[in-house]
Motif scaffolding. Structure first.
Motif, PDB file in Angstrom:
ATOM      1  N   ARG A  14       0.862  -1.192   0.000  1.00  0.00           N
ATOM      2  CA  ARG A  14       0.000   0.000   0.000  1.00  0.00           C
ATOM      3  C   ARG A  14       0.898   1.242   0.000  1.00  0.00           C
ATOM      4  N   VAL A  15       0.896   1.947  -1.144  1.00  0.00           N
ATOM      5  CA  VAL A  15       1.873   3.025  -1.368  1.00  0.00           C
ATOM      6  C   VAL A  15       1.208   4.396  -1.281  1.00  0.00           C
ATOM      7  N   ALA A  16       1.858   5.315  -0.558  1.00  0.00           N
ATOM      8  CA  ALA A  16       1.473   6.735  -0.612  1.00  0.00           C
ATOM      9  C   ALA A  16       2.429   7.419  -1.578  1.00  0.00           C
ATOM     10  N   VAL A  17       1.909   8.244  -2.459  1.00  0.00           N
ATOM     11  CA  VAL A  17       2.765   9.059  -3.328  1.00  0.00           C
ATOM     12  C   VAL A  17       2.672  10.490  -2.818  1.00  0.00           C
ATOM     13  N   VAL A  18       3.812  11.022  -2.396  1.00  0.00           N
ATOM     14  CA  VAL A  18       3.838  12.381  -1.843  1.00  0.00           C
ATOM     15  C   VAL A  18       4.400  13.318  -2.907  1.00  0.00           C
ATOM     16  N   GLY A  19       3.594  14.278  -3.329  1.00  0.00           N
ATOM     17  CA  GLY A  19       3.983  15.170  -4.431  1.00  0.00           C
ATOM     18  C   GLY A  19       3.297  14.681  -5.688  1.00  0.00           C
ATOM     19  N   ALA A  20       2.284  15.429  -6.138  1.00  0.00           N
ATOM     20  CA  ALA A  20       1.505  14.983  -7.300  1.00  0.00           C
ATOM     21  C   ALA A  20       1.791  15.842  -8.530  1.00  0.00           C
TER      22      ALA A  20
END
Ligand code: ISE
Length: 355
Positions: free
Chosen positions: A9-15
C-alpha cells in the motif's frame, strides 16, 4: 500452492509531473503494489492524480495520510528540500521509501537521514537514480567490469533538456540535473569522485534571464578517470542523454539509438524523446518494480541513502566550483557505514553497447 502477498500500500507524496507519472506507472504497469494515498497541498493536483488510481484517497499532508490510512511504502516526488520532513516520519513508521533524487537539498540534511536510517535494522530508503536501471548504462558498466577494452580512461557525457521549469536556478544545473551524472560516474567507474570543476562557454540566449548555461562540468575519480558533462537545459530540440566511454582500446557509446532511424526523401532521420519521462520510461518501470519486489522481501534493490549522501557531497563541491571557477576537491566527512555494505545486483539487459 503459493499465495501472492497482499499488494504494497503506497502513498505518493507530491503529485506534480513525476509523482503523477509514478501513480500512473504503479496503477497500470507494476505488479504487487497499489497507490492508496496521494499527498499534495495543491488539491487540484492531488485530485487529478487520484483519478489515475481508483480507490486512492487524497491528503494535504503526509502526517494526515499516516494517521488516516494503513501504509506499507511511500514514494517521495516533491522538491528535494521537502524530502527530509517526509523521510524521517516514514522511517519511524518503518515504511519502504523511494525518494526521488536528490535525497535531500543539503549535505547536513542527507547526513541526518543516513543517521536516522541506521537506527533501523536494515536500509529502508532507495533513491530514485533511475539511470542505474537503464539498459545502456548497465551494459556500459558490464563492459568496464569485464575489461575487454582495457581500462576506462574518460567519459564524454551530454545531458540536454529542451527547456527549464519555472524557478530553475544556476545551482539546479548541478543539484537537479547533473546530480544524475554525479551518481552514474561512480556507478560506472566503481570509484568515488574526488574533484569537480565547472567551465562556462558562451551563454545560450534562449535561456531564461539570468541563467548562465550551458555549462561543462569536469569530474575526476580516485584513479584519474575524467568525466566531462555538457549540461544544456534550453536546447529546444528535445531531451537527450548520451555517454561516450573512452577505453584503452575502444570507445563505447550509449543513448543515441533509442528509436527507429528512417531514411526518406533525401534525409536520414530519427525522433528524439521529448522529456526524461520517455527517455528513461523503461528504466523507471524497472526501478519501481524492483523496489516493490524488494519491499515485499524487506529489502531495497537499488541506490541507497548512502549513495544519496555521496551525491549531495559532490553536488556541494559542484555548486562551489560554479562560483569559484576553480577545481574544487570533494571531501567525504565519514566512511561508508557497514550498514550500507550491500551491492546492487546487475539487471540483465539486452546488448547494444559496442566497443
Ligand atoms: C529533472 O528533474 C530530472 O531528473 C531529469 O532526469 C533531468 O534530465 C533534468 O535536468 C531534471 O530537471
Amino acid at each position: 500452492m503459493s499465495v501472492s502477498p497482499a499488494p504494497l500500500r503506497v502513498a505518493v507524496v507530491g503529485a506534480g509531473a513525476m509523482g503523477a507519472d509514478h501513480v500512473r506507472r504503479i496503477t497500470t504497469r507494476i505488479s504487487g503494489a497499489e497507490v492508496t494515498a496521494i499527498v499534495d497541498p495543491d488539491t487540484g493536483r492531488a485530485t487529478a492524480a487520484a483519478e489515475l488510481a481508483p480507490g486512492s484517497v487524497t491528503f494535504a499532508s503526509f502526517e494526515e495520510a499516516l494517521e488516516a490510512v494503513e501504509l506499507d511504502a511511500v514514494i517521495i516526488a516533491t522538491p528535494g528540500f521537502l524530502h527530509e520532513p517526509v523521510i524521517l516520519p516514514a522511517l519511524d513508521a518503518g515504511l519502504a521509501i523511494l525518494s526521488e533524487k536528490p535525497l535531500s537539498d543539503t549535505v547536513e540534511s542527507s547526513l541526518r537521514i543516513v543517521e536516522a536510517e541506521q537506527k533501523l535494522a536494515r536500509p529502508h530508503i532507495q533513491v530514485g537514480f533511475m539511470r542505474r536501471f537503464d539498459a545502456g548504462y548497465l551494459q556500459l558498466r558490464e563492459l568496464v567490469e569485464r575489461g575487454d577494452n582495457g581500462a576506462l580512461l574518460a567519459l564524454h557525457c551530454a545531458h540536454r533538456n529542451p527547456s527549464t521549469p519555472p524557478n530553475y536556478s544556476e545551482s539546479a544545473l548541478i543539484t537537479d540535473s547533473v546530480i544524475h551524472e554525479i551518481d552514474i560516474v561512480p556507478f560506472l567507474t566503481g570509484e568515488p569522485i574526488v574533484s569537480v570543476e565547472v567551465k562556462k562557454p558562451r551563454r545560450n540566449s534562449l535561456a531564461p534571464d539570468g541563467l548562465v548555461e550551458p555549462q561543462f562540468v569536469l569530474f575526476e575519480t580516485a584513479s584519474g578517470t575524467l568525466a566531462i558533462v555538457e549540461i544544456s537545459v534550453n536546447i529546444q530540440f528535445g531531451y537527450q542523454v548520451t555517454t561516450d566511454a573512452v577505453f584503452e582500446s575502444g570507445v563505447a557509446s550509449i543513448g543515441r539509438a533509442e528509436t527507429i532511424q528512417i531514411a526518406s526523401a533525401g534525409q536520414i532521420g530519427q525522433s528524439v524523446t521529448p522529456s526524461f519521462k520517455e527517455r528513461f520510461g523503461l528504466a523507471y518501470d524497472t526501478e519501481i518494480q524492483r523496489w516493490v519486489d524488494a519491499a515485499h522481501r524487506g529489502e531495497i534493490d537499488g541506490p541507497s541513502a548512502w549513495d544519496g549522501y555521496l551525491a549531495s557531497v559532490v553536488a556541494d563541491a559542484g555548486v562551489l566550483a560554479q562560483q569559484s571557477g576553480k577545481k574544487e576537491p570533494v571531501t567525504y566527512a565519514i566512511e561508508k557505514p557497514a550498514f550500507y555494505e550491500t551491492r546492487q545486483s546487475l539487471a540483465t539487459a539486452p546488448s547494444s553497447a559496442t566497443a
